[in-house]
Design a protein around this motif. Structure first.
Motif, short mmCIF file in Angstrom:
data_model
loop_
_atom_site.label_atom_id
_atom_site.label_comp_id
_atom_site.label_asym_id
_atom_site.label_seq_id
_atom_site.Cartn_x
_atom_site.Cartn_y
_atom_site.Cartn_z
N HIS A 202 -17.34 -4.97 40.36
CA HIS A 202 -17.10 -3.89 40.20
C HIS A 202 -16.15 -3.59 38.98
N GLU A 203 -15.35 -4.42 38.52
CA GLU A 203 -14.61 -4.40 37.43
C GLU A 203 -15.50 -4.34 36.16
N ALA A 204 -16.79 -5.43 36.10
CA ALA A 204 -17.47 -5.49 35.10
C ALA A 204 -18.51 -4.58 34.86
N CYS A 205 -18.58 -3.55 35.84
CA CYS A 205 -19.78 -2.72 35.82
C CYS A 205 -19.78 -1.73 34.60
N GLY A 206 -20.83 -1.72 33.94
CA GLY A 206 -20.63 -0.84 32.81
C GLY A 206 -20.17 -1.43 31.55
N ASN A 207 -19.18 -2.50 31.62
CA ASN A 207 -18.52 -3.16 30.56
C ASN A 207 -19.44 -4.20 29.80
N GLU A 208 -20.42 -4.77 30.37
CA GLU A 208 -20.79 -5.90 29.67
C GLU A 208 -21.51 -5.58 28.27
N SER A 209 -21.26 -6.56 27.28
CA SER A 209 -21.64 -6.21 26.05
C SER A 209 -23.40 -6.26 25.69
N SER A 210 -23.98 -6.83 26.63
CA SER A 210 -25.55 -7.03 26.63
C SER A 210 -26.02 -6.98 27.86
N ILE A 211 -27.41 -6.66 28.07
CA ILE A 211 -28.13 -6.90 29.27
C ILE A 211 -28.13 -8.44 29.59
N GLN A 213 -25.81 -10.54 29.21
CA GLN A 213 -24.52 -10.79 29.84
C GLN A 213 -24.50 -10.38 31.20
N TRP A 214 -24.81 -9.28 31.56
CA TRP A 214 -24.98 -8.79 32.99
C TRP A 214 -26.12 -9.60 33.85
N GLU A 215 -27.06 -10.15 33.17
CA GLU A 215 -28.14 -11.11 34.01
C GLU A 215 -27.55 -12.26 34.14
N ARG A 216 -26.68 -12.81 33.48
CA ARG A 216 -26.13 -14.08 33.88
C ARG A 216 -25.08 -13.97 35.02
N ARG A 217 -24.32 -12.85 34.82
CA ARG A 217 -23.42 -12.54 36.00
C ARG A 217 -24.12 -12.18 37.24
#
Length: 335
Positions: A202-211, A213-217
């Protein structure tokens, strides 16, 4: 005689199958009958994943090829957690790490003796699915879609029971199983997974610097766990291949070869039967009826590997030859 439309379809709904079997048997067949036959492992059901699902891919090995971790008796959890070894034997075990069960005989004598007297246990990293086979799942998750068979090795049984018992006035059943629902295709088993969100998500939502990075998480294996639920956009079906195998299995005589046969033809059948058994053994439970190779599944692979018509025979005739070879080899082993 099967219609042209039948041969064009790759799969059928349970209602379609009930109607078809009613015509084949000349007696009323219901969806409940099909579900009961599936619970008895007489007919194999499949699931059509209309949208994608997430799963761990599993590979089936002979149990001697299965990996184990050796640990002091009664301490599997602490040992897996990484607690420090306290004795020289424990230091040896820690150094060994993961090993194939068939290779234990090649280890240090002290370890072999400890395994023999059960002061050291071997915990499988996979799931034993028969007396000879084990499946080991990858940690990573992958998206899957399309048609997969239900192997009836894990929570699939209670899934079908949940569908079956309300139709016959039985008890309510909830699907359950610690290792979740399993599917199979192409000799592999897939364990369906669901993701558990965390506060960090929830805290990281929308804060990733790249797709990426989101995919890894999102794909982090520690966030995925076995599930007993099929995706909402999926349906239970019967594939044409499995329906044909069920019908042909009922029509086929127990043996199409004389166990008394002599000469070169008999020996050729025995050799072919051995090759069929070896092929089935390398491809897991989908290629077996119990302990015997499944002729219809092997013929399917044979026909898909060559251009249409090159064998000069239909699938039924080819299945007769493969079945005869299996029977000849089984007879040879009994002699």
């Amino acid at each position: 005689m099967r219609s042209k439309l039948y041969s064009l379809k790759e799969w059928f709904t349970l209602e379609d199958v009930a109607s078809h079997l009613t015509a084949v048997f000349s007696e009323k067949v219901t969806v409940a009958d099909i579900l009961q036959l599936a619970l008895q492992k007489r007919i194999k059901l499949s699931v059509n994943l209309i949208s994608s699902a997430e799963a761990n891919k599993g590979t089936v090995h002979n149990i001697t090829e299965g990996r184990v971790i050796l640990h002091p008796a009664e301490t599997p959890l602490s040992w897996l957690r990484g607690d420090e070894p306290k004795t020289s034997l424990e230091k040896k075990l820690r150094a060994v790490g993961v090993v194939k069960i068939g290779d234990i005989q090649n280890l240090d004598e002290e370890i072999r003796n400890a395994v023999k007297d059960q002061s050291v246990h071997a915990t499988h990293l996979g799931e034993i699915i028969s007396e000879t086979d084990i499946v080991e799942f990858e940690k990573e998750v992958q998206s899957i879609s399309g048609i997969y068979d239900l192997p009836m090795l894990s929570a699939e049984k209670s899934l079908i029971e949940e569908m079956y018992y309300p139709k016959v006035g039985g008890p309510d059943i909830d699907t359950w199983g610690l290792e979740g629902l399993w599917l199979e295709r192409g000799g592999h088993i897939y364990r369906l997974c669901e993701r558990v969100a965390t506060q960090a998500d929830h805290e990281a939502c929308g804060n990733e610097s790249s797709i990426a990075q989101w995919e890894r998480r999102y794909r982090d294996p520690s966030r995925w766990f076995p599930t007993t639920k099929l995706p909402e956009e999926s349906t239970i079906i019967v594939s044409r291949v499995n329906l044909d195998a069920f019908i042909d299995g009922l029509e086929e005589p127990q043996s199409k070869v004389s166990v008394e046969a002599n000469g070169d033809e008999s020996r050729v059948q025995e050799v072919l039967g051995l090759l069929v058994e070896m092929y089935a053994g390398r491809h897991g439970p989908d290629f077996h009826y119990g302990t015997k190779p499944k002729a219809s599944r092997i013929v399917q692979d044979m026909l898909s590997a060559v251009p249409d018509g090159i064998t000069g025979m239909g699938d039924r005739k080819l299945k007769e030859h493969v079945s005869a070879a299996i029977a000849a080899w089984e007879a040879k082993k009994r002699r």
